[in-house]
Motif scaffolding. Structure first.
Motif, PDB file in Angstrom:
ATOM      1  N   ALA A 256     -34.465  45.709  17.698  1.00  0.00           N
ATOM      2  CA  ALA A 256     -34.591  45.393  16.422  1.00  0.00           C
ATOM      3  C   ALA A 256     -34.340  46.727  15.592  1.00  0.00           C
ATOM      4  N   GLY A 257     -34.467  47.779  16.562  1.00  0.00           N
ATOM      5  CA  GLY A 257     -33.898  48.841  14.951  1.00  0.00           C
ATOM      6  C   GLY A 257     -32.712  48.359  14.900  1.00  0.00           C
ATOM      7  N   LEU A 258     -31.334  48.130  15.699  1.00  0.00           N
ATOM      8  CA  LEU A 258     -30.122  47.481  15.256  1.00  0.00           C
ATOM      9  C   LEU A 258     -29.838  46.465  14.648  1.00  0.00           C
ATOM     10  N   GLY A 259     -31.089  45.096  15.105  1.00  0.00           N
ATOM     11  CA  GLY A 259     -31.253  44.010  14.821  1.00  0.00           C
ATOM     12  C   GLY A 259     -32.074  43.463  12.586  1.00  0.00           C
TER      13      GLY A 259
ATOM     14  N   TYR B 104     -37.884  46.715   3.662  1.00  0.00           N
ATOM     15  CA  TYR B 104     -38.932  46.486   3.883  1.00  0.00           C
ATOM     16  C   TYR B 104     -39.564  46.387   5.392  1.00  0.00           C
ATOM     17  N   HIS B 105     -38.667  45.171   6.123  1.00  0.00           N
ATOM     18  CA  HIS B 105     -39.016  45.405   7.561  1.00  0.00           C
ATOM     19  C   HIS B 105     -39.378  46.110   8.254  1.00  0.00           C
ATOM     20  N   PHE B 106     -38.580  47.751   7.987  1.00  0.00           N
ATOM     21  CA  PHE B 106     -38.512  48.635   8.255  1.00  0.00           C
ATOM     22  C   PHE B 106     -39.499  49.069   8.359  1.00  0.00           C
TER      23      PHE B 106
ATOM     24  N   THR C  49     -42.888  50.755  10.935  1.00  0.00           N
ATOM     25  CA  THR C  49     -42.783  51.908  11.513  1.00  0.00           C
ATOM     26  C   THR C  49     -44.423  52.144  11.107  1.00  0.00           C
ATOM     27  N   PHE C  50     -44.771  51.236   9.844  1.00  0.00           N
ATOM     28  CA  PHE C  50     -46.283  51.677   9.880  1.00  0.00           C
ATOM     29  C   PHE C  50     -46.916  50.983  10.834  1.00  0.00           C
TER      30      PHE C  50
ATOM     31  N   GLY D 200     -34.477  54.183   6.472  1.00  0.00           N
ATOM     32  CA  GLY D 200     -36.488  53.358   7.453  1.00  0.00           C
ATOM     33  C   GLY D 200     -35.442  52.834   8.412  1.00  0.00           C
ATOM     34  N   ARG D 201     -34.452  53.548   9.094  1.00  0.00           N
ATOM     35  CA  ARG D 201     -33.694  53.239  10.852  1.00  0.00           C
ATOM     36  C   ARG D 201     -34.832  54.317  11.764  1.00  0.00           C
ATOM     37  N   ALA D 202     -33.809  55.136  10.711  1.00  0.00           N
ATOM     38  CA  ALA D 202     -33.849  56.231  11.488  1.00  0.00           C
ATOM     39  C   ALA D 202     -35.616  57.023  12.052  1.00  0.00           C
TER      40      ALA D 202
END
Lengths: 263, 317
Positions: free
Chosen positions: B13-16, B21-23, B27-28, B149-151
């Motif tokens: 999911a993190g790669l895709g 906004y989605h990140f 995260t929340f 966002g990804r981190a």
């Protein structure tokens, strides 16, 4: 049976209840009740409803302290000790209305019974090192042994509340045995059982006694009580009415008029 | 096995995903999952209610925020301090509180949550009061700043996976069985030699630990915190996540947190009626799936299997 009494009479009692009194509000539930239980015997407590039998059990197991008097278990005064401390000292019990962990499996119920004999804590559970896994394996083996002993090994994975009532009683006994007790208190173990199950219960209690566990039971079923008990204590309105062997109790005038009913 | 699949799913999911906004949303969801997981250990497994759980979330967030923004501590030093403080406060609160049960425990924890909220809002010298606390540094590992966002996504969900593993191990251990035993019958649990008072305090501390951990992550990922995030409504929302997702279910915490976080996003189209629809959805779920989503969906799955003629795997005694 009288032979066994003579033979065990020389040993110090495992349990000594010394003139225990307990009142709830204005009701005197127990009044100066004393008795002794010799190790390796089966002791029955009988009496009509409201005679104070369950109160006596709750005092022995530490659920609440007596107003007066004391309880001596294995030569030590245990008055005021907490329930869970008494379990680790070797006092276990079952309940009149069967108190199983209904959402847990049959096996898990017996596993919980071994709580005081095992030691894995929060950290142990999270790390799950070799000793924790070994302890867990031994717990499961011993639980299965106990379930086999009471004849429930075939339903180990069922939810305990799905069992028929009679089987729940046997499971509760297995769970109490899992605490490795020296003294086992059974509150009306035969109530709700059919004739076959009551017979099986009698055999089971004999086997438990042979394993070295001392038994005290509150019971209404006279055939069971008279058949397996070494001694019987009769309570009436919170007082000790009589105590003796089953034959003595059956012949006791006061007991006959108060409890068994006058002809 | 399930946890490995879960970790792989998170990795993919993190790669895709590429949209910030989605990140942020995911995260929340992760932070809320940690909160729900902690409360589920207390409520679902041990059967003790807490209506003040946002307090521990807030203690975690504000402790690290004050230490890093005011006193220039490294976040990695502030982390143990925040966790320790939350667990210590949980211990002190639990000592008198867990003697209560049922509604009374609910009222007690509710009061505790409100006191904490008022303290955060009024102690403005430290906490910034209503205007909030700004300038919380992002997390860093060596030279790498975890502010993208990804981190953030990976940090939070990595923590969630760890939390799942820890809680799963606990639930299936001697301790977890004792907790479930207290839930089913406290009297019988006592008669098995379980020190129920001590165990209840311990699990309260564990759930405070997880809430404070969520607060720590929240503070550093958002870099700005204000009292309203930790108010009474947040406490209620965490309870809702547990109940909707499924009591006594670790995966239920994930489902509940996901639904409660996503629902307001989806319901924007109803504009003025948003809260009405939100309430209706929760009511419908509770009426038709009273055991929560996890148990409810499993039941539906098993029923459909039975209808298809496949013998059920769950035996009835």
């Amino acid at each position: 049976m009288s032979d066994r009494n003579a033979e065990l009479g020389s040993l110090p009692p495992l349990l000594r209840v010394e003139s225990v009194s307990k009142a709830f509000g204005g009701i005197q539930a127990l009044h100066e009740v004393s008795f002794e239980v010799a190790p390796g015997t089966i002791h029955a407590v009988i009496g009509p409803n409201g005679a104070g039998k369950t109160t006596l059990f709750n005092i022995i197991t530490g659920a609440y302290p007596p107003d007066e008097g004391g309880v001596v278990y294995a030569q030590q005064e245990v008055r005021g000790r907490k329930v869970h401390e008494l379990v680790s000292l070797g006092i276990a019990r079952t309940f009149q209305n069967v108190e199983l962990f209904g959402n847990m499996s049959v096996l898990e119920n017996v596993l919980v019974g071994q709580h005081v004999r095992t030691r894995c804590g929060f950290l142990g559970a999270i790390v799950r090192g070799p000793w924790v896994r070994r302890e867990e394996r031994q717990m499961r083996e011993y639980s299965m042994e106990l379930l086999e002993f009471v004849g429930l090994d075939g339903v180990a994975d069922h939810r305990s509340s799905d069992l028929p009532f009679g089987w729940q009683r046997f499971l509760e006994i297995a769970r109490a045995l899992a605490t490795r007790p020296h003294l086992l208190l059974l509150d009306e173990p035969a109530s709700g059982l059919n004739a076959v199950e009551t017979h099986r219960l009698g055999e089971l209690l004999e086997e438990i006694r042979k394993r070295g566990v001392t038994l005290v039971l509150v019971e209404h079923d006279m055939s069971l009580t008279m058949g397996i008990s070494d001694r019987i204590l009769v309570l009436h309105q919170g007082k000790k009415l009589a105590e003796g062997t089953p034959r003595e109790i059956q012949a006791n005038e006061a007991v006959i008029s108060a409890y068994l009913g006058k002809e | 096995m399930r946890n490995i699949l879960f970790a792989v799913a998170i990795l993919l999911a993190g790669l895709g995903i590429s949209s910030p906004y989605h990140f942020q949303l995911l995260t929340f969801i992760g932070i809320h999952t940690l909160l729900a997981l902690g409360l589920n250990m207390l409520m679902g497994y041990a059967g003790q209610i807490s209506l003040g759980h946002a307090a521990f979330y807030g203690i975690g967030a504000y402790t690290t925020a004050i230490l890093t923004a005011h006193f220039n501590w490294s976040p990695w030093l502030a982390l143990p301090a925040a966790l320790f403080l939350a667990v210590l406060i949980a211990f002190l609160v639990a000592l008198p509180m867990l003697k209560l049960s049922g509604y009374y425990l609910g009222m007690g924890t509710l009061g505790f949550g409100m006191i904490t909220y008022v303290l955060i809002r009024e102690w403005s010298g430290f906490t910034g009061g209503d205007s909030g606390l700004v300038g919380i540094p992002p997390l860093e590992i060596g030279p790498v700043s975890l502010s993208s966002g990804r981190a953030c996504f990976y940090v939070v969900w990595g923590t969630v996976v760890l939390g799942f593993i820890v809680c799963e191990r606990l639930v299936n251990s001697r301790v977890g069985r004792a907790l479930r035993a207290i839930h089913d019958s406290e009297q019988a649990a006592c008669a098995m030699g379980i020190n129920t008072a001590q165990l209840k305090i311990s699990v309260f501390m564990l759930s405070a630990f997880l809430a404070a951990l969520a607060g720590f992550l929240y503070a550093h990922l958002v870099s700005f915190i204000s009292p309203n995030t930790f108010d009474f409504l947040t406490s209620i929302r965490i309870v809702t996540m547990v109940v909707i997702g499924g009591m006594a279910s670790i995966w239920g915490s994930l489902l509940g947190a996901t639904l409660i976080t996503l629902l307001p996003e989806w319901l924007h189209i109803f504009s003025d009626y948003e809260m009405v629809v939100y309430g209706l959805v929760l009511m419908v779920i509770m009426i038709f799936l009273p055991q929560g989503l996890t148990r409810g969906l499993l039941d539906i799955y098993e029923r459909s299997k039975r209808r298809a003629g496949v013998p059920s795997t769950t035996a009835k005694g």
